[in-house]
Design a protein around this motif. Structure first.
Motif, PDB file in Angstrom:
ATOM      1  N   ALA A 117      48.644  31.845  13.451  1.00  0.00           N
ATOM      2  CA  ALA A 117      47.377  32.579  13.330  1.00  0.00           C
ATOM      3  C   ALA A 117      46.189  31.642  13.540  1.00  0.00           C
ATOM      4  O   ALA A 117      45.218  31.993  14.222  1.00  0.00           O
ATOM      5  CB  ALA A 117      47.291  33.250  11.967  1.00  0.00           C
ATOM      6  N   ALA A 118      46.272  30.440  12.958  1.00  0.00           N
ATOM      7  CA  ALA A 118      45.171  29.471  13.067  1.00  0.00           C
ATOM      8  C   ALA A 118      45.000  28.962  14.487  1.00  0.00           C
ATOM      9  O   ALA A 118      43.917  28.484  14.847  1.00  0.00           O
ATOM     10  CB  ALA A 118      45.419  28.300  12.122  1.00  0.00           C
ATOM     11  N   SER A 119      46.041  29.069  15.312  1.00  0.00           N
ATOM     12  CA  SER A 119      45.911  28.641  16.709  1.00  0.00           C
ATOM     13  C   SER A 119      45.024  29.592  17.500  1.00  0.00           C
ATOM     14  O   SER A 119      44.621  29.275  18.624  1.00  0.00           O
ATOM     15  CB  SER A 119      47.295  28.539  17.359  1.00  0.00           C
ATOM     16  N   PHE A 120      44.730  30.768  16.908  1.00  0.00           N
ATOM     17  CA  PHE A 120      43.805  31.704  17.546  1.00  0.00           C
ATOM     18  C   PHE A 120      42.451  31.714  16.854  1.00  0.00           C
ATOM     19  O   PHE A 120      41.444  32.040  17.478  1.00  0.00           O
ATOM     20  CB  PHE A 120      44.397  33.113  17.576  1.00  0.00           C
ATOM     21  N   HIS A 121      42.421  31.395  15.569  1.00  0.00           N
ATOM     22  CA  HIS A 121      41.140  31.247  14.864  1.00  0.00           C
ATOM     23  C   HIS A 121      41.318  30.249  13.731  1.00  0.00           C
ATOM     24  O   HIS A 121      42.125  30.470  12.826  1.00  0.00           O
ATOM     25  CB  HIS A 121      40.626  32.583  14.325  1.00  0.00           C
ATOM     26  N   TRP A 122      40.556  29.175  13.774  1.00  0.00           N
ATOM     27  CA  TRP A 122      40.703  28.048  12.841  1.00  0.00           C
ATOM     28  C   TRP A 122      40.612  28.464  11.379  1.00  0.00           C
ATOM     29  O   TRP A 122      41.204  27.820  10.512  1.00  0.00           O
ATOM     30  CB  TRP A 122      39.631  26.995  13.121  1.00  0.00           C
ATOM     31  N   SER A 123      39.879  29.541  11.074  1.00  0.00           N
ATOM     32  CA  SER A 123      39.667  29.940   9.685  1.00  0.00           C
ATOM     33  C   SER A 123      40.964  30.294   8.973  1.00  0.00           C
ATOM     34  O   SER A 123      41.033  30.283   7.739  1.00  0.00           O
ATOM     35  CB  SER A 123      38.700  31.127   9.605  1.00  0.00           C
ATOM     36  N   ALA A 124      42.020  30.586   9.727  1.00  0.00           N
ATOM     37  CA  ALA A 124      43.302  30.956   9.121  1.00  0.00           C
ATOM     38  C   ALA A 124      43.927  29.792   8.356  1.00  0.00           C
ATOM     39  O   ALA A 124      44.781  30.010   7.485  1.00  0.00           O
ATOM     40  CB  ALA A 124      44.274  31.468  10.182  1.00  0.00           C
ATOM     41  N   TYR A 125      43.522  28.563   8.648  1.00  0.00           N
ATOM     42  CA  TYR A 125      44.028  27.424   7.867  1.00  0.00           C
ATOM     43  C   TYR A 125      43.722  27.603   6.385  1.00  0.00           C
ATOM     44  O   TYR A 125      44.473  27.138   5.522  1.00  0.00           O
ATOM     45  CB  TYR A 125      43.404  26.120   8.354  1.00  0.00           C
TER      46      TYR A 125
END
Length: 379
Positions: free
Chosen positions: A158-166
């Motif tokens: 998921a984070a590979s599409f939007h950093w905030s998922a980290y």
């Protein structure tokens, strides 16, 4: 009778999901972020350049490496931004469909809540975070199964599409616990006190912790959200904010009062109730930085997709169930009211433009003009 109702729910769910995919996946110069994504694709080289060091720098120009890779592959095959819109819409709605089937007591109600909360903001505009949200939604079952490494893998995807998922990685350790009702009530009251008395703590904490990591992409983004005037605006006590607070109080009180019964009916309820608590935290305790808080809160809003159907189907008496459904309907209408009523601030979304129709009949797009007006309204 149960089989007939289940089949009806299945067909209706598939139909609604298909409609979502066709509307969002085939949108043409509609929404807020389409021009940004179009320019990102223009500056991204094809995947063949990945063998070159400079080419890799250009391909992976942002920390959203999965999305960068998708753009590069689509660019290689000569695809446009429309191809990316359609692919991300298909994959996102696949995870939403799987999640709703797994967690919800009424898939149709869940999709109604999903539509009101996310469809315009994410599926029709912020597709990268929408993609991350759908992956997170599906991965919640691995918290219940205590499969941390699978959950972590899904969140990294998921984070590979939007950093905030980290930021969702710690949620595994929060959501899997069952906190006492008393502790949750105390937490909710403290959150209200922080918000109404404007107790400042977040901005100072972040700026104190992250300057030493300023070279890191993640830390740099956090610093931007906390120090840039555009992003560091606090939450104001407007009519919409007051209405949101009333919804939070009502839903929280309902879930606490009927908690035992709700947990017996739905084995995933405790997970989504904990995520709902995280939603309360971001709304009230992160009030200083509304942009960052709302971006993170979008992930936790997914809890409503499961909680509201559980609230409705808790009751067996028709009048009580209708009352709960009415409450859910009011919440859904309030959540997407500007888009449903075609408010001036949603000009970027109306009129809706379908790529196939506009190209087939050679209709001139008004997307750029509407996007310009949107920017002027939100200055």
């Amino acid at each position: 009778m149960i089989n007939i109702e289940y089949k009806y729910q299945t067909y209706m769910t598939l139909f609604v999901v298909l409609i979502f995919v066709l509307i969002a996946g085939l949108r043409y110069e509609t929404g807020v972020d389409w021009l940004v994504y179009e320019k990102m694709l223009e500056t991204t080289p094809p995947i063949t350049d990945i063998t070159d060091a400079f080419g890799r720098v250009l391909i992976f120009s942002t920390p959203d490496y999965g999305y960068c890779l998708l753009m590069s592959v689509v660019k290689y095959f000569g695809g446009s931004i429309q191809v990316i819109f359609f692919i991300t819409s298909c994959v996102s709605m696949f995870f939403v469909y799987k999640g709703v089937n797994c967690y919800s007591e009424s898939r149709v109600v869940s999709l109604l809540i999903y539509f009101s909360l996310f469809f315009f903001i994410l599926d029709m505009s912020g597709l990268r975070q929408g993609f991350s949200l759908s992956v997170f939604f599906y991965s919640i079952k691995y918290i219940h199964q205590r499969k941390f490494w699978i959950y972590l893998t899904m969140i990294l995807f998921a984070a590979s599409f939007h950093w905030s998922a980290y930021l969702l990685i710690p949620i595994y350790f929060v959501a899997k616990r069952r906190f006492s009702s008393v502790s949750l009530v105390v937490f909710f009251c403290i959150s209200l006190i922080i918000f109404f008395f404007n107790i400042s703590w977040l901005e100072k904490t972040i700026t104190a912790v992250f300057p030493s990591l300023e070279s890191e992409v993640f830390a740099a983004k956090l610093l931007v959200y906390t120090t840039n005037d555009k992003f560091s605006e606090g939450r104001q006590l407007t009519a919409n904010t007051i209405a949101s607070i009333l919804f939070y109080i009502t839903t929280f009180a309902f879930c606490i009062f009927y908690r035992d019964r709700l947990e017996k009916r739905n084995k995933y309820f405790y997970l989504f109730f904990n995520i709902y608590i995280c939603q309360i935290f971001t709304f009230f305790c992160l009030y200083e930085l509304i942009e960052m808080a709302d971006r993170l809160r979008l992930y936790f809003l997914i809890s409503n997709v499961v909680l509201f159907p559980s609230m409705i189907y808790l009751f067996q008496v028709k009048k009580e169930r209708m009352l709960a459904f009415t409450y859910a309907g009011i919440f859904a209408f309030f959540s997407c009211m500007p888009y449903i009523l075609n408010a001036p601030t949603t000009i970027a979304y109306y009129p809706y433009q379908n790529y196939v129709i506009y190209k087939m009949f050679n209709i001139e797009s008004t997307g750029p003009q509407r996007l310009q007006k949107h920017s002027e309204l939100h200055e």
